[in-house]
Design a protein around this motif. Structure first.
Motif, PDB file in Angstrom:
ATOM      1  N   PHE A  10       0.825  -1.203   0.000  1.00  0.00           N
ATOM      2  CA  PHE A  10       0.000   0.000   0.000  1.00  0.00           C
ATOM      3  C   PHE A  10       0.864   1.259   0.000  1.00  0.00           C
ATOM      4  N   LEU A  11       1.913   1.282   0.845  1.00  0.00           N
ATOM      5  CA  LEU A  11       2.795   2.447   0.888  1.00  0.00           C
ATOM      6  C   LEU A  11       3.562   2.597  -0.420  1.00  0.00           C
ATOM      7  N   LEU A  12       3.977   1.460  -0.987  1.00  0.00           N
ATOM      8  CA  LEU A  12       4.688   1.487  -2.262  1.00  0.00           C
ATOM      9  C   LEU A  12       3.800   2.077  -3.354  1.00  0.00           C
ATOM     10  N   TYR A  13       2.553   1.625  -3.391  1.00  0.00           N
ATOM     11  CA  TYR A  13       1.613   2.149  -4.377  1.00  0.00           C
ATOM     12  C   TYR A  13       1.250   3.598  -4.080  1.00  0.00           C
ATOM     13  N   LEU A  14       1.028   3.912  -2.803  1.00  0.00           N
ATOM     14  CA  LEU A  14       0.593   5.256  -2.414  1.00  0.00           C
ATOM     15  C   LEU A  14       1.604   6.328  -2.821  1.00  0.00           C
ATOM     16  N   SER A  15       2.879   5.947  -2.907  1.00  0.00           N
ATOM     17  CA  SER A  15       3.914   6.910  -3.296  1.00  0.00           C
ATOM     18  C   SER A  15       3.726   7.416  -4.717  1.00  0.00           C
ATOM     19  N   THR A  16       2.896   6.733  -5.513  1.00  0.00           N
ATOM     20  CA  THR A  16       2.670   7.136  -6.909  1.00  0.00           C
ATOM     21  C   THR A  16       1.404   7.968  -7.077  1.00  0.00           C
ATOM     22  N   PRO A  89      17.818   4.207   0.280  1.00  0.00           N
ATOM     23  CA  PRO A  89      16.489   3.673   0.629  1.00  0.00           C
ATOM     24  C   PRO A  89      15.912   2.768  -0.440  1.00  0.00           C
ATOM     25  N   THR A  90      16.255   3.006  -1.713  1.00  0.00           N
ATOM     26  CA  THR A  90      15.777   2.123  -2.780  1.00  0.00           C
ATOM     27  C   THR A  90      16.298   0.702  -2.572  1.00  0.00           C
ATOM     28  N   CYS A  91      17.578   0.571  -2.224  1.00  0.00           N
ATOM     29  CA  CYS A  91      18.161  -0.751  -1.964  1.00  0.00           C
ATOM     30  C   CYS A  91      17.520  -1.401  -0.747  1.00  0.00           C
ATOM     31  N   ILE A  92      17.314  -0.598   0.311  1.00  0.00           N
ATOM     32  CA  ILE A  92      16.756  -1.150   1.547  1.00  0.00           C
ATOM     33  C   ILE A  92      15.340  -1.665   1.327  1.00  0.00           C
ATOM     34  N   ILE A  93      14.503  -0.852   0.674  1.00  0.00           N
ATOM     35  CA  ILE A  93      13.119  -1.253   0.439  1.00  0.00           C
ATOM     36  C   ILE A  93      13.053  -2.466  -0.480  1.00  0.00           C
ATOM     37  N   SER A  94      13.925  -2.508  -1.473  1.00  0.00           N
ATOM     38  CA  SER A  94      13.918  -3.616  -2.427  1.00  0.00           C
ATOM     39  C   SER A  94      14.133  -4.954  -1.739  1.00  0.00           C
ATOM     40  N   ARG A  95      14.838  -4.952  -0.611  1.00  0.00           N
ATOM     41  CA  ARG A  95      15.113  -6.204   0.082  1.00  0.00           C
ATOM     42  C   ARG A  95      13.889  -6.743   0.812  1.00  0.00           C
ATOM     43  N   ILE A 350      14.769   7.237  -6.417  1.00  0.00           N
ATOM     44  CA  ILE A 350      13.806   6.432  -5.682  1.00  0.00           C
ATOM     45  C   ILE A 350      12.436   6.599  -6.318  1.00  0.00           C
ATOM     46  N   SER A 351      11.809   5.493  -6.632  1.00  0.00           N
ATOM     47  CA  SER A 351      10.479   5.476  -7.230  1.00  0.00           C
ATOM     48  C   SER A 351       9.988   4.032  -7.211  1.00  0.00           C
ATOM     49  N   PHE A 352       8.714   3.836  -7.454  1.00  0.00           N
ATOM     50  CA  PHE A 352       8.137   2.493  -7.504  1.00  0.00           C
ATOM     51  C   PHE A 352       8.887   1.640  -8.520  1.00  0.00           C
ATOM     52  N   ILE A 353       9.096   2.183  -9.707  1.00  0.00           N
ATOM     53  CA  ILE A 353       9.696   1.367 -10.763  1.00  0.00           C
ATOM     54  C   ILE A 353      11.180   1.144 -10.529  1.00  0.00           C
ATOM     55  N   ASP A 354      11.876   2.087  -9.871  1.00  0.00           N
ATOM     56  CA  ASP A 354      13.274   1.857  -9.507  1.00  0.00           C
ATOM     57  C   ASP A 354      13.382   0.748  -8.471  1.00  0.00           C
ATOM     58  N   ILE A 355      12.446   0.723  -7.530  1.00  0.00           N
ATOM     59  CA  ILE A 355      12.436  -0.330  -6.522  1.00  0.00           C
ATOM     60  C   ILE A 355      12.171  -1.684  -7.182  1.00  0.00           C
ATOM     61  N   LEU A 357      12.924  -2.440 -10.287  1.00  0.00           N
ATOM     62  CA  LEU A 357      14.159  -2.750 -11.016  1.00  0.00           C
ATOM     63  C   LEU A 357      15.208  -3.346 -10.085  1.00  0.00           C
ATOM     64  N   PHE A 358      15.411  -2.717  -8.921  1.00  0.00           N
ATOM     65  CA  PHE A 358      16.411  -3.205  -7.979  1.00  0.00           C
ATOM     66  C   PHE A 358      16.011  -4.560  -7.396  1.00  0.00           C
ATOM     67  N   THR A 359      14.709  -4.760  -7.207  1.00  0.00           N
ATOM     68  CA  THR A 359      14.231  -6.048  -6.704  1.00  0.00           C
ATOM     69  C   THR A 359      14.610  -7.166  -7.666  1.00  0.00           C
ATOM     70  N   ILE A 360      14.456  -6.913  -8.944  1.00  0.00           N
ATOM     71  CA  ILE A 360      14.801  -7.911  -9.955  1.00  0.00           C
ATOM     72  C   ILE A 360      16.312  -8.133 -10.002  1.00  0.00           C
ATOM     73  N   LEU A 361      17.087  -7.047  -9.990  1.00  0.00           N
ATOM     74  CA  LEU A 361      18.533  -7.162 -10.130  1.00  0.00           C
ATOM     75  C   LEU A 361      19.208  -7.721  -8.884  1.00  0.00           C
ATOM     76  N   LEU A 362      18.616  -7.465  -7.717  1.00  0.00           N
ATOM     77  CA  LEU A 362      19.235  -7.900  -6.466  1.00  0.00           C
ATOM     78  C   LEU A 362      19.112  -9.397  -6.230  1.00  0.00           C
ATOM     79  N   ASP A 363      17.989  -9.982  -6.626  1.00  0.00           N
ATOM     80  CA  ASP A 363      17.738 -11.368  -6.256  1.00  0.00           C
ATOM     81  C   ASP A 363      16.881 -12.049  -7.312  1.00  0.00           C
ATOM     82  N   ASN A 364      17.453 -12.263  -8.458  1.00  0.00           N
ATOM     83  CA  ASN A 364      16.699 -12.810  -9.584  1.00  0.00           C
ATOM     84  C   ASN A 364      16.116 -14.185  -9.286  1.00  0.00           C
TER      85      ASN A 364
END
Length: 377
Positions: A10-16, A89-95, A350-355, A357-364
């Motif tokens: 919800f917070l991730l979506y709400l940021s947009t 924060p983008t890296c932290i949230i992505s985890r 930092i943005s929804f789509i950057d998060i 992207l990092f989620t995919i790249l961090l732990d495929n």
């Protein structure tokens, strides 16, 4: 656990959403930071992010001391510090992102697309009182580009990005149940926002998705090829209506009010700035162009925007992040790269789509297997 994941989604979506903002992501990061285990520096991804941030800080300091930062071209708070800091924060949230979080976010995107349909039916771009919206002749327009709706977002491009995010989520997790229903909703979202770049990126991902689904099952191969053939026949036989009238709308006007659609003009500004500041760019501060009094334009190209803001060397490190792409995540990454060629899609900091992207790249491996991560204690 599901409540926490729903809250995160919800917070991730709400940021947009228009009346919220990306600052919610920073607040989200502060809420989860105390529970975060030490970052796994065995992952070279984090080393690369650390190098980007360090060099950006040095670049910012050097450029500030030499007066080489253009702060007159933006009214954003980001003009006062290098936006690479937001990669933390983008890296932290992505985890914290896992299958459930992204699927919950997709449900919220579906709700917004429904609201966008209501706006489209009502003949208004947005139910919000957003400045500089032209409601005149909305219902009488023949160009879909001029009938774009905003949903709950600040503009139509943001809603289009979220529709593309939905398609990427469907691709990543190969949702079998109601897959075609969710895809249909996302296609409707792309139609009512009519962002040509994101439509083409979505087509690339969807064609690959159905190829992966049907080619693996021999009895459906023929059906796949028949559907693809029918699609291309429809496009070719309706070339004028689809491309000449809609995709290649008349852009020959020299009216400055239409300049935001003239990417060749914007690209010249950004390319010239990069050529003249190829080493340090704008001191790792986002470079925006003021083409109209009080109206600032980004580069409409993530890579050109990054080059103009950071210079060549730091930008190459940003681009090197794609080295962490695997064969199984290649198509979603290619979709993001393609969309970033004519839109400012990724590398906001930092943005929804950057998060995503990092989620995919961090732990495929884990994201595609649908595993829940264990970083939350």
């Amino acid at each position: 656990m599901r409540i926490k994941e729903l809250l995160l989604a919800f917070l991730l979506y709400l940021s947009t959403v228009y009346w919220a903002g990306s600052y919610l992501l920073i607040i989200m990061c502060l809420l989860y930071l105390p529970k975060l285990k030490i970052i796994d520096f065995k992952n070279k991804f984090f080393y690369l992010i650390a190098i980007i941030i360090t060099l950006s800080l040095l670049n910012f300091t050097f450029s500030t001391l030499n007066g080489n930062i253009d702060v007159s071209s933006s009214q954003s708070v980001l003009q006062y510090f290098p936006y690479a800091i937001l990669l933390i924060p983008t890296c932290i949230i992505s985890r914290y992102i896992n299958r459930r979080v992204l699927i919950y976010a997709m449900y919220l995107i579906c709700i917004e697309i429904f609201i966008g349909c209501l706006e489209y039916k009502s003949g208004v771009p947005s139910f919000f009182n957003i400045p500089n919206i032209d409601n005149d002749n909305f219902l009488g327009e023949t160009l879909l580009y001029n009938k774009r709706v905003f949903g709950l977002s600040e503009n139509s491009s943001v809603l289009a990005i979220k529709s593309l995010i939905g398609i990427i989520i469907i691709y990543l997790y190969d949702l079998k149940r109601y897959r075609n229903v969710f895809i249909s909703i996302m296609i409707i979202g792309l139609f009512i926002t009519f962002n040509r770049t994101y439509i083409l990126a979505a087509m690339l991902i969807l064609i690959s998705l159905y190829y992966k689904i049907y080619i693996k099952t021999s009895k459906y191969k023929l059906l796949y090829y028949i559907c693809i053939t029918i699609l291309f026949v429809i496009i070719i036989t309706n070339y004028f209506a689809i491309f000449e009238m809609q995709f290649l709308r008349d852009s020959s006007t020299n009216d400055i009010n239409h300049i935001s659609a003239e990417r060749d003009i914007i690209y010249v500004y950004y390319w010239n700035y990069f050529v003249n500041h190829w080493c340090c760019g704008n001191g790792s501060v986002k470079y925006w162009v003021e083409l109209l009094p009080g109206m600032y334009y980004h580069g409409h190209n993530s890579f050109l925007m990054t080059l103009a803001s950071n210079g060549l060397f730091i930008s190459l490190l940003y681009f090197y992040l794609f080295r962490f792409t695997t064969r199984r995540t290649l198509i979603p990454i290619l979709g993001l790269i393609f969309s970033s060629l004519t839109q400012y899609t990724i590398f906001w900091g930092i943005s929804f789509i950057d998060i995503l992207l990092f989620t995919i790249l961090l732990d495929n491996e884990n994201i595609l297997k649908g595993k829940t991560r264990n970083y939350i204690q």
